[in-house]
Design an enzyme around this catalytic site. Structure first.
Site, short mmCIF file in Angstrom:
data_model
loop_
_atom_site.label_atom_id
_atom_site.label_comp_id
_atom_site.label_asym_id
_atom_site.label_seq_id
_atom_site.Cartn_x
_atom_site.Cartn_y
_atom_site.Cartn_z
N GLU A 157 122.16 -35.36 51.17
CA GLU A 157 120.69 -35.21 51.29
C GLU A 157 119.93 -36.53 51.18
OE1 GLU A 157 119.71 -32.09 48.48
OE2 GLU A 157 121.10 -30.70 49.42
N GLU A 262 127.42 -25.02 53.49
CA GLU A 262 126.75 -24.29 52.40
C GLU A 262 126.08 -23.04 52.96
OE1 GLU A 262 124.28 -26.76 49.90
OE2 GLU A 262 125.68 -28.44 49.98
O1 G3I Z 1 124.88 -25.25 33.13
C1 G3I Z 1 123.54 -24.98 32.72
C2 G3I Z 1 123.55 -24.01 31.59
O2 G3I Z 1 124.19 -24.58 30.49
C3 G3I Z 1 122.12 -23.62 31.26
O3 G3I Z 1 122.10 -22.62 30.30
C4 G3I Z 1 121.39 -23.09 32.52
C5 G3I Z 1 119.94 -22.78 32.24
O4 G3I Z 1 119.15 -23.03 33.38
O5 G3I Z 1 121.46 -24.09 33.51
C6 G3I Z 1 122.78 -24.41 33.87
O6 G3I Z 1 122.79 -25.36 34.88
C7 G3I Z 1 122.30 -24.94 36.15
C8 G3I Z 1 123.45 -25.08 37.15
O7 G3I Z 1 122.96 -24.80 38.43
C9 G3I Z 1 124.61 -24.13 36.83
O8 G3I Z 1 124.20 -22.82 36.91
C10 G3I Z 1 121.16 -25.86 36.54
O9 G3I Z 1 120.07 -25.61 35.67
C11 G3I Z 1 120.75 -25.58 37.96
O10 G3I Z 1 119.79 -26.54 38.37
C12 G3I Z 1 121.96 -25.69 38.85
O11 G3I Z 1 121.56 -25.37 40.15
C13 G3I Z 1 122.42 -25.79 41.19
C14 G3I Z 1 121.63 -26.73 42.12
O12 G3I Z 1 122.44 -27.07 43.23
C15 G3I Z 1 121.27 -28.04 41.42
O13 G3I Z 1 122.42 -28.79 41.13
C16 G3I Z 1 122.87 -24.55 41.96
O14 G3I Z 1 123.73 -23.77 41.11
C17 G3I Z 1 123.64 -24.98 43.20
O15 G3I Z 1 123.90 -23.85 44.00
C18 G3I Z 1 122.80 -25.96 44.02
O16 G3I Z 1 123.58 -26.39 45.12
C19 G3I Z 1 122.92 -27.27 46.06
C20 G3I Z 1 123.97 -28.22 46.60
O17 G3I Z 1 124.59 -28.91 45.54
C21 G3I Z 1 123.32 -29.22 47.58
N1 G3I Z 1 122.61 -28.52 48.64
C22 G3I Z 1 121.63 -27.51 48.20
C23 G3I Z 1 122.34 -26.51 47.26
C24 G3I Z 1 121.39 -25.40 46.87
O18 G3I Z 1 120.36 -25.93 46.11
#
Ligand code: G3I
Length: 375
Positions: A157, A262
């Site tokens: 990105e 994705e």
């Molecule tokens: O692990 C913590 C947990 O300890 C906590 O209790 C919880 C509370 O919010 O958060 C958890 O972390 C989250 C993580 O996902 C695991 O569930 C983060 O807050 C959350 O921001 C994170 O979101 C991920 C996001 O990327 C940001 O990294 C999504 O699962 C994931 O599907 C998404 O994937 C991205 C690709 O990497 C890049 N392209 C877009 C795609 C969708 O956004």
């Protein structure tokens, strides 16, 4: 009594074979990886619970359906490199072991991304420190997993919607050339690993032009890039087939692999002003934005099936150019789209429902290859 025991045994074995979704062995659920084995790899993004095999139904579904995986979160910088000079490989190593155990090729995700950065990097303003982090991060992680993962999303990105460079911390501090440098460092550290650029909306003409220019720039510098990942976060009834087709041709013409990395199709209304897949966009919940909290109406299920059918028909037409199609999640319950851009919604973007039952969309996709009549 013997007959009763035999019956129970048969039912038990059928449940195991089909992932426990109630289909008989005779009507066993087809396998995506088998049906498309001559065409492209089929994969899913896996979360930590799935890698830890906490749900046997999830494990059975993954092992039966997919031959490639992408870790949804656990190889991102914030998790794998939480502090300066301290790496946490525990979860990433489990991903490698999971891939070996179930024969899934691994696409590692992702080395350089402006999002999910560790706190110590987000507050870095001087070029020397960021350059050092950048070099160490790529070299240490890419070399550790060289030969263990098939490919890396080296940069994720880096572009704005108009095709210009995103003004990320990396771009602002290291300059536009940081992308070329990232591929150079990754190539040195991981000579046996395929190196990809990954982004959303890069099927759209303006952003695609930016991605083509970026890839050409890497190639012109004599640096290796092996492929491009079109993320494929699309919307019900609005899958941009023409843009996708033109993009497959444009990227393949650069001499690199094209992947859909994705894939999901959101069935929910978009709140105003939300575009693309930028994880930082968040909007407040209201019931109008969550119309299918109880179940999915048949008309929507059918539209989703048509969208996936049309998409996979296109993928099959260009199978000689497409290396992999990866869904962003295994079943609807796992999807990030239940919590983005509005938290707490019920979305239905994938091919399996929350109980791992194949949806109408799954049957349509499979029928493209097998010609079987489906409902
Ligand atoms: O692990 C913590 C947990 O300890 C906590 O209790 C919880 C509370 O919010 O958060 C958890 O972390 C989250 C993580 O996902 C695991 O569930 C983060 O807050 C959350 O921001 C994170 O979101 C991920 C996001 O990327 C940001 O990294 C999504 O699962 C994931 O599907 C998404 O994937 C991205 C690709 O990497 C890049 N392209 C877009 C795609 C969708 O956004």
């Amino acid at each position: 009594m013997d007959k009763v025991i035999s019956f129970v045994l048969v039912v038990f074995i059928c449940c195991i074979c089909t992932g426990g979704n109630g289909q008989s062995a005779a009507g066993e659920i087809p396998s995506l990886k088998t049906v498309f084995k001559e065409d492209f790899l089929v994969g899913a993004a896996l979360n930590r619970h799935q890698v830890n095999e906490t749900d046997p139904m999830a494990t059975a579904c993954i092992a039966r359906q997919f031959n490639t995986l992408t870790p949804e979160n656990d190889m991102k910088a914030a998790l794998i490199h939480p502090e300066w000079g301290r790496y946490n490989f525990t979860e990433a190593d489990k991903i490698i072991a999971f891939g070996e155990r179930h024969q899934l090729q691994i696409n590692a995700h992702t080395l350089i991304w402006h999002s999910q950065l560790p706190a110590f990097v987000m507050h870095m303003h001087d070029k020397d420190s960021l350059q050092r982090f950048f070099k160490d991060h790529i070299s240490v992680i890419a070399s550790r997993y060289d030969g263990k993962v098939y490919s890396w999303d080296v940069v994720n990105e880096a572009l704005n919607e108009d095709g210009t460079m995103r003004k990320s911390l990396f771009q602002r501090t290291l300059g536009d050339d940081y992308v070329v440098q990232a591929f150079q460092l990754a190539g040195q550290a991981a000579p046996h690993t395929k190196l990809y650029y990954n982004d959303y909306n890069i099927e759209r003409p303006e952003k695609r032009a930016g991605a083509v220019a970026l890839i050409r720039k890497i190639q012109a510098a004599g640096v290796r890039i092996d492929g491009v990942g079109i993320q494929g976060h699309w919307h019900l009834g609005r899958v941009p087939l023409k843009d996708i087709e033109e993009s497959i041709l444009a990227y393949a013409a650069l001499g690199i692999d094209v992947m859909f990395t994705e894939l999901d199709i959101s069935v929910l209304p978009d709140p105003k002003g939300v575009e693309g897949a930028d994880v930082n966009q968040q909007k407040g919940y209201n019931n109008a934005l969550n119309p299918y909290a109880g179940s999915l109406p048949d008309s929507v299920q059918q539209q989703l099936a048509r969208d996936y059918e049309n998409l996979f028909r296109l993928f099959l037409r260009y199978k000689d150019k497409i290396g992999r199609v990866t869904f962003w999640g295994v079943n609807d319950g796992d999807s990030w789209l239940n919590n983005w851009p509005v938290p707490g919604r019920t979305n239905y973007p994938l091919l399996f429902d929350r109980q791992f039952n194949p949806k109408m969309a799954f049957n349509k996709v499979i029928a493209l290859k097998t010609g079987t009549v489906t409902k």
